[in-house]
Design a protein around this motif. Structure first.
Motif, short mmCIF file in Angstrom:
data_model
loop_
_atom_site.label_atom_id
_atom_site.label_comp_id
_atom_site.label_asym_id
_atom_site.label_seq_id
_atom_site.Cartn_x
_atom_site.Cartn_y
_atom_site.Cartn_z
N ALA A 194 0.85 -1.26 0.03
CA ALA A 194 -0.05 -0.04 -0.01
C ALA A 194 0.84 1.24 -0.06
O ALA A 194 0.71 2.17 -0.80
N MET A 195 1.86 1.21 0.65
CA MET A 195 2.61 2.47 0.88
C MET A 195 3.17 2.88 -0.58
O MET A 195 3.35 4.09 -1.03
N LYS A 217 -1.04 8.20 -6.06
CA LYS A 217 -1.17 9.42 -5.20
C LYS A 217 -2.45 9.43 -4.42
O LYS A 217 -3.47 10.14 -4.79
N GLN A 218 -2.52 8.35 -3.67
CA GLN A 218 -3.89 8.05 -2.87
C GLN A 218 -3.17 7.87 -1.30
O GLN A 218 -2.06 7.43 -1.56
N ASN A 219 -4.29 7.90 -0.47
CA ASN A 219 -3.87 7.48 0.81
C ASN A 219 -3.52 6.05 1.01
O ASN A 219 -4.44 5.28 0.86
N PRO A 220 -2.43 5.85 1.57
CA PRO A 220 -2.13 4.31 1.83
C PRO A 220 -3.19 3.57 2.64
O PRO A 220 -3.58 2.42 2.20
N ARG A 221 -3.69 4.03 3.46
CA ARG A 221 -4.63 3.37 4.42
C ARG A 221 -5.97 3.14 3.71
O ARG A 221 -6.59 2.03 3.63
N ILE A 230 -6.08 2.71 0.23
CA ILE A 230 -5.65 1.60 -0.63
C ILE A 230 -5.48 0.47 0.21
O ILE A 230 -6.36 -0.61 -0.34
N ALA A 231 -4.83 0.39 1.43
CA ALA A 231 -5.14 -1.07 2.05
C ALA A 231 -6.65 -1.16 2.50
O ALA A 231 -6.87 -2.64 2.56
N ALA A 232 -7.35 -0.52 2.67
CA ALA A 232 -9.03 -0.62 2.93
C ALA A 232 -9.44 -1.33 1.77
O ALA A 232 -10.38 -2.48 1.64
N LYS A 233 -9.25 -0.99 0.57
CA LYS A 233 -9.88 -1.56 -0.63
C LYS A 233 -9.10 -2.84 -0.88
O LYS A 233 -10.06 -3.65 -1.42
N ILE A 234 -7.95 -3.19 -0.74
CA ILE A 234 -7.24 -4.38 -0.75
C ILE A 234 -7.95 -5.24 0.02
O ILE A 234 -8.52 -6.60 -0.26
N VAL A 235 -8.05 -4.82 1.46
CA VAL A 235 -8.48 -5.64 2.34
C VAL A 235 -10.09 -6.12 1.93
O VAL A 235 -10.65 -7.54 2.22
N ALA A 251 -2.57 -2.43 9.79
CA ALA A 251 -1.67 -1.70 10.92
C ALA A 251 -0.79 -0.73 10.37
O ALA A 251 -0.43 -0.77 9.24
N GLY A 252 -0.65 0.39 11.37
CA GLY A 252 0.21 1.60 10.99
C GLY A 252 -0.43 2.21 9.77
O GLY A 252 -1.42 2.45 9.63
N PRO A 253 0.85 2.63 8.94
CA PRO A 253 -0.01 3.45 7.82
C PRO A 253 -0.40 2.74 6.67
O PRO A 253 -0.97 3.53 5.75
N GLY A 254 -0.34 1.33 6.81
CA GLY A 254 -1.18 0.66 5.70
C GLY A 254 -0.83 -0.86 5.52
O GLY A 254 -0.81 -1.21 4.37
N PHE A 255 0.11 -1.32 6.71
CA PHE A 255 0.42 -2.77 6.51
C PHE A 255 -0.70 -3.50 6.55
O PHE A 255 -1.62 -3.55 7.48
N ILE A 256 -0.93 -4.78 5.58
CA ILE A 256 -2.17 -5.34 5.68
C ILE A 256 -1.47 -6.91 6.40
O ILE A 256 -0.72 -7.48 5.87
#
Ligand code: ARG
Length: 581
Positions: A43-44, A51-55, A57-62, A77-82
């Motif tokens: 995600a990072m 050019k999007q917010n990493p969290r 992006i992470a939410a969409k992947i989740v 977790a954190g800035p966008g670790f899945i």
């Protein structure tokens, strides 16, 4: 394709479904198992690209991951670790596939032909510790490359061409001046002559001759002249040289056999030198040969060298052909006979400058296509406790035979199995001793030096060959006792079992990285890791005596998989497993 690679491809597809594309996936095993077994860190990077917010992006992947029931415990977790884990069903499925065929857990590489030059024993000289490292590391790299699908040709590349042979013949001439080989008028058939010399004699003669030459300039000069004679196929000398090579080669073959090392090709430097005239012509036609103080050399230095790279010696001023030219001729021979994609040299790291010269000359002379990779796979030395290369007690070179005996004596002491005969004990301690030595030699990164510590190498506990053998034999005897032949995993219930599963999933990466770096340390470490986690499971659980039939078969199957993986990896390391110990 391995299950892990399949998983990565499917995760890429999942990212795509979420609207993102990546070249290589940033997937890692997590060290916080409670948060999830794996961590996906894309995600990072994607945040920068898209050019999007990493969290976000992470939410969409989740959201996509959650649609797939192979994944559980999904969180950000954190800035966008899945973080996520693998479901039990999925874990059982891949374990069962590995049990069906271990190659379901291995990624084959594109097909390539590789000549691997290792061994390098010298005719009429006893093998020493350095030859152990070349043979051991080379054999394992070869087995690894074969396992991953390469076509690999191992060449022993015996040292049978240089001045040591001239010295040996000189000394034989001193001791047996009347041999027909030295009689210019001899007209008989040399092949019918019997040479009154054994391999033990040769191993005595070489050090003697070499010492004499250090003190006696005339003696050395005659050895030089003799070297030229057999190199030029001069009658008598050439035939004697052939005979010496034959005697010595037989013994060298036995030694490699004991090491469980085998070569596809038994060329010597002399066989390579059959290509010398062609080589010289190619180099002359390209204008590469330069006269320098009576010698013929090739200049290989370049303007931006950071250190001095001396010219490659083709013919010395005294007319002998040099070690440099044997390696250059070998490239030509290998090109003609095998047309390899790569040539690897498993040779002491202290020879790196020599290979630098040889490779540069080969490029200048266009001996092989630009695409062909020429690689020196160097290794460090086995040292004594004083930090210097391992020697005998009186400071001499440690022969390989003595070294092996030292280790065998140590393993012999530690075999305490009451149910074996003395004879069996002797046999077993040899196999275990070899495992102790080989594993200790492969465990450090190949480039680093290490210290010979026989008590440690032979220990039944810790990161040692004997520990791995003992554990692997125990797995096999467990399977035998249970009459296990086949089964499937449908139920497991402990953390340790999951640990084994996740460790198994790492295998293709370990193999892949090992081939890329051409060092065996990671495989050696992995074997220890897998075996230790299995032994933990063995100590924690009932296996044969487990009453729940489903659980029992599942645990036996897990044992069977670990056993198979251990056998495969020990075989890659060239380590034999005795029936019992
Ligand atoms: N015979 C040499 C030695 O004992 C090693 C040969 C290494 N291989 C090579 N292609 N140069 O030092």
């Amino acid at each position: 394709m391995s299950i892990y690679t399949e998983l990565k491809q499917e995760l890429k597809q999942i990212l795509k479904n979420a609207g993102y594309e990546v070249e290589t996936l940033a997937l890692e095993t997590s060290n916080r198992r409670d948060l999830g077994e794996y961590q996906l860190n894309d995600a990072m990077q994607l945040a920068r690209t898209y050019k999007q917010n990493p969290r976000e992006i992470a939410a969409k992947i989740v959201a996509e991951l959650e649609k797939d029931d192979r994944f559980t415990n999904i969180n950000i977790a954190g800035p966008g670790f899945i973080n996520f884990s693998l479901s039990n069903e999925y874990t059982y499925k891949f374990l069962n596939e590995i049990n069906k065929d271990i190659f379901n857990n291995i990624d084959k590489k594109e097909k390539k032909t590789v000549v691997i030059d290792y061994g390098g024993a010298n005719v009429s000289k006893a093998l020493h510790v350095g030859h152990l490292r070349s043979a051991n590391i080379g054999e394992s790299i070869k087995r690894l490359a074969k396992t991953l699908g390469y076509n690999v040709i191992g060449d022993a590349h015996l040292g049978d061409y240089g001045r040591p042979l001239g010295l040996v013949i000189k000394e034989i001439k001193e001791e047996y001046p009347d041999l027909p080989y030295f009689d210019e008028n001899y007209t008989g058939d040399y092949s019918e002559l019997d040479l009154p010399i054994t391999n033990e004699d040769l191993e005595r003669i070489y050090p003697l001759a070499s010492n004499k030459a250090k003190e006696d300039e005339d003696y050395l000069e005659e050895a030089r002249i003799i070297t030229n004679k057999f190199q030029d196929h001069e009658k008598g000398y050439y035939e004697l040289w052939k005979k010496i090579v034959e005697i010595s080669k037989e013994d060298i073959k036995k030694t490699y056999d004991n090491l469980n090392v085998s070569f596809e090709i038994w060329n010597g430097e002399s066989d390579e030198m059959e290509y010398f005239d062609d080589l010289l012509k190619i180099c002359e036609d390209k204008g590469l040969i330069v006269e320098s103080e009576g010698a013929k050399v090739i200049n290989v230095a370049t303007d931006d060298d950071k250190y001095t790279v001396p010219p490659l010696m083709m013919i010395k001023s005294n007319g002998s052909k040099s070690y440099d030219s044997t390696d250059l001729a070998a490239i030509l021979e290998r090109k003609e006979n095998f047309n390899p994609d790569e040539i690897w040299y498993v040779v002491d790291g202290r020879q790196s400058l020599h290979f630098e010269q040889v490779f540069r000359a080969a490029r200048l002379a266009n001996l092989v296509d630009e695409k062909v990779n020429l690689e020196h796979i160097g290794f460090g030395t086995m040292n004594g406790k004083d930090g210097k290369p391992f020697k005998t007690r009186d400071g001499g070179v440690m022969s390989l035979k003595n070294l092996i005996e030292l280790v065998n004596n140590e393993t012999y002491k530690r075999i305490v199995n009451e149910s074996i005969t003395e004879e069996e004990k002797q046999e077993i301690s040899k196999i275990v001793g070899m495992a102790a030595l080989k594993y200790a030699d492969l465990l450090p990164f190949r480039g680093t030096d290490y210290i010979f510590e026989v008590e440690k190498f032979a220990d039944l506990e810790g990161k040692t060959g004997p520990y791995l053998l003992y554990s692997t034999i125990r797995m096999k005897s467990l399977l035998n006792k249970a009459n296990y032949t086949d089964g499937t995993i449908t139920k497991l219930n402990s953390e340790t079992e999951k640990d084994i599963a996740l460790t198994l999933l790492e295998l293709p990466n370990v193999l892949d990285r090992s081939l890329n770096t051409k060092t065996l340390n990671e495989i050696a470490e992995y074997l220890y890791k897998l075996t230790s986690v299995y032994n933990k499971f063995y100590a924690e659980n009932h296996i044969i005596t487990e009453e729940n039939a489903e659980l029992k078969v599942s645990r036996l199957t897990l044992t069977s998989i670990v056993y198979k993986v251990n056998m495969l990896l020990l075989d890659i390391l060239g380590i034999e497993v005795p029936e019992k110990m």
